[in-house]
Design a protein around this motif. Structure first.
Motif, PDB file in Angstrom:
ATOM      1  N   GLU A  13      -5.147  -7.584   8.172  1.00 43.20           N
ATOM      2  CA  GLU A  13      -4.457  -7.165   6.932  1.00 43.20           C
ATOM      3  C   GLU A  13      -5.089  -5.887   6.373  1.00 43.20           C
ATOM      4  OE1 GLU A  13      -3.983 -10.283   3.968  1.00 43.20           O
ATOM      5  OE2 GLU A  13      -3.781  -8.766   2.407  1.00 43.20           O
ATOM      6  N   ASP A  14      -6.433  -5.799   6.435  1.00 44.68           N
ATOM      7  CA  ASP A  14      -7.119  -4.597   5.939  1.00 44.68           C
ATOM      8  C   ASP A  14      -6.696  -3.363   6.724  1.00 44.68           C
ATOM      9  OD1 ASP A  14      -8.583  -6.108   4.122  1.00 44.68           O
ATOM     10  OD2 ASP A  14     -10.197  -6.486   5.550  1.00 44.68           O
ATOM     11  N   PHE A  15      -6.637  -3.514   8.056  1.00 50.14           N
ATOM     12  CA  PHE A  15      -6.247  -2.374   8.896  1.00 50.14           C
ATOM     13  C   PHE A  15      -4.811  -1.933   8.582  1.00 50.14           C
ATOM     14  CE2 PHE A  15      -9.871  -3.595  11.568  1.00 50.14           C
ATOM     15  CZ  PHE A  15     -10.367  -2.353  11.922  1.00 50.14           C
ATOM     16  N   ALA A  16      -3.914  -2.935   8.478  1.00 48.07           N
ATOM     17  CA  ALA A  16      -2.504  -2.616   8.217  1.00 48.07           C
ATOM     18  C   ALA A  16      -2.350  -1.951   6.848  1.00 48.07           C
ATOM     19  CB  ALA A  16      -1.666  -3.884   8.300  1.00 48.07           C
ATOM     20  N   SER A  17      -3.061  -2.480   5.856  1.00 45.67           N
ATOM     21  CA  SER A  17      -2.983  -1.910   4.497  1.00 45.67           C
ATOM     22  C   SER A  17      -3.482  -0.474   4.486  1.00 45.67           C
ATOM     23  CB  SER A  17      -3.833  -2.723   3.516  1.00 45.67           C
ATOM     24  OG  SER A  17      -3.421  -4.041   3.507  1.00 45.67           O
ATOM     25  N   ASP A  18      -4.601  -0.238   5.173  1.00 41.55           N
ATOM     26  CA  ASP A  18      -5.175   1.109   5.204  1.00 41.55           C
ATOM     27  C   ASP A  18      -4.192   2.119   5.810  1.00 41.55           C
ATOM     28  OD1 ASP A  18      -7.412   0.144   4.046  1.00 41.55           O
ATOM     29  OD2 ASP A  18      -8.694   0.231   5.826  1.00 41.55           O
ATOM     30  N   VAL A  19      -3.542   1.709   6.891  1.00 37.33           N
ATOM     31  CA  VAL A  19      -2.589   2.617   7.542  1.00 37.33           C
ATOM     32  C   VAL A  19      -1.381   2.853   6.633  1.00 37.33           C
ATOM     33  CG1 VAL A  19      -0.908   2.756   9.445  1.00 37.33           C
ATOM     34  CG2 VAL A  19      -3.275   2.235   9.930  1.00 37.33           C
ATOM     35  N   PHE A  20      -0.923   1.803   5.985  1.00 38.84           N
ATOM     36  CA  PHE A  20       0.234   1.943   5.085  1.00 38.84           C
ATOM     37  C   PHE A  20      -0.116   2.875   3.920  1.00 38.84           C
ATOM     38  CE2 PHE A  20       3.007   0.676   1.583  1.00 38.84           C
ATOM     39  CZ  PHE A  20       4.248   0.744   2.194  1.00 38.84           C
ATOM     40  N   ILE A  21      -1.297   2.673   3.342  1.00 43.84           N
ATOM     41  CA  ILE A  21      -1.726   3.525   2.220  1.00 43.84           C
ATOM     42  C   ILE A  21      -1.906   4.969   2.702  1.00 43.84           C
ATOM     43  CG2 ILE A  21      -3.647   4.001   0.620  1.00 43.84           C
ATOM     44  CD1 ILE A  21      -3.866   0.919   0.278  1.00 43.84           C
ATOM     45  N   GLY A  22      -2.493   5.106   3.896  1.00 48.18           N
ATOM     46  CA  GLY A  22      -2.655   6.448   4.477  1.00 48.18           C
ATOM     47  C   GLY A  22      -1.314   7.144   4.613  1.00 48.18           C
TER      48      GLY A  22
END
Lengths: 159, 190
Positions: free
Chosen positions: B45-54
């Motif tokens: 979830e952290d990885f997916a969130s980071d990419v989405f925010i990026g």
């Protein structure tokens, strides 16, 4: 083999086995999430909170919030958050009423398989084709009576 | 920069990105509820969130949707590579005992003796994990043979090998993807 080539090979294999990542169906994604105990709605709420923090950081720096970030915030804004404009309030109210109506209507809709099992009673079907001679005589008699009554009334009026 | 939020609704995109991160984790042997990358401490979830925010903040610029998934997978691989240097074991110091006479003191900072995390990235260990996952189902085993051993990658040729239509093969791929996450849970000691 260098890392890039190796990763490309792994990607080809993964795609052949599981399909391209961008083609994951939403229903499969939701099932995957639930399998590991992630509730999709809670996931979106957490994302919304993180995006709020990001947007706040832009405002603190007196910078414009990127348009895509704004758009994502609007999309993810939970229904429990208070409405910001009258339009949003109206839209939500309308949506809520529609949901209630749909729920009420759904209780009165018979499932299609129940309907297919129903048959019409033949008791009154094609009744006009089953007129007996006796029925026809009664109709003719009533018709004659009606005509003679009309003629009598006309004569009385003429006198 | 492509506006993916017009193509896919944000809610849907987040759910799909997170599901893909779960699958990517599973492909690299990180299964289970609350799985985090060793030495990095980040969950799918952290990885997916980071990419989405990026993406929404313009830090990740992409032309089309597939690149966003690619960026997510590359991030997971990069971090997995760097996590190898951050994973260490504790070594007991036999010579010293504490006040209770117990040998609880340890040295820290030695490289782990477990399989180096970086080895998770190699092709052979990837194939082993997929074979282990497929082992419980004959249909998935056949798919693994076609792709991993016979190196078939085109859907039509794999479908022909399996004796099914390409549509049926498409359905089987979807099932295998879900199986990977579900079955991975069984491979983790509870």
């Amino acid at each position: 083999m260098n890392t890039r080539k190796q990763n490309e090979r792994l990607d080809r294999m993964s795609e052949a086995l599981f399909g391209a990542p961008e083609n994951i169906e939403l229903v499969d994604a939701v099932e995957d999430l639930k399998t590991v105990g992630i509730e999709p709605e809670e996931l979106c709420s957490r994302m919304y909170e993180r995006l709020c923090v990001e947007a706040q950081a832009y405002r603190m720096r007196r910078e414009n919030v990127p348009p895509l970030l704004k758009k994502a915030l609007e999309s993810l804004r939970p229904n429990t958050a208070p409405p910001r404009t009258q339009m949003e309030l109206d839209r939500r109210a309308s949506s809520t009423v529609s949901q209630i109506l749909d729920a009420v209507k759904a209780r009165f809709i018979l499932p299609s398989n129940t309907l297919s099992g129903l048959t019409l009673s033949t008791a009154f079907r094609n009744k006009e084709l089953e007129k007996s001679t006796k029925d026809q005589q009664i109709i003719d008699r009533l018709e004659n009576e009606l005509l003679s009554d009309l003629e009598n009334e006309e004569k009385e009026d003429a006198d | 920069m492509a506006n993916l939020l017009d193509e896919a609704e944000a809610r849907e995109l987040i759910q799909k990105l997170t599901a893909f991160a779960l699958r990517a984790f599973a492909m690299y042997g990180m299964f289970g509820r609350g799985a985090v990358m060793p030495g990095i401490g980040k969950s799918p979830e952290d990885f997916a969130s980071d990419v989405f925010i990026g993406y929404v903040t313009g830090k990740i610029r992409i032309k089309a949707l597939p690149y966003l998934y690619k960026a997510l997978l590359n991030d997971i691989r990069d971090k997995l590579g760097s996590s190898a240097q951050k994973t260490t074991d504790h070594y007991t110091v036999n010579a010293e005992t504490d006040e209770d006479g117990e040998r609880t003191k340890s040295l820290d900072g030695f490289s782990s003796e477990r399989m180096p995390v970086v080895d998770c990235l190699c092709e052979e260990s990837y194939k082993e994990r997929i074979r282990a996952c497929a082992a419980g189902d004959p249909h998935f085993q056949e798919m693994a043979i076609a792709v991993l051993d016979l190196e078939m990658t085109k859907p039509a040729e794999i479908a022909e090998f399996l004796g099914i239509t390409t549509e049926e093969f498409h359905v089987r791929k979807r099932k295998f993807g879900r199986w990977l996450v579900k079955h991975g849970l069984k491979m983790v000691p509870s």
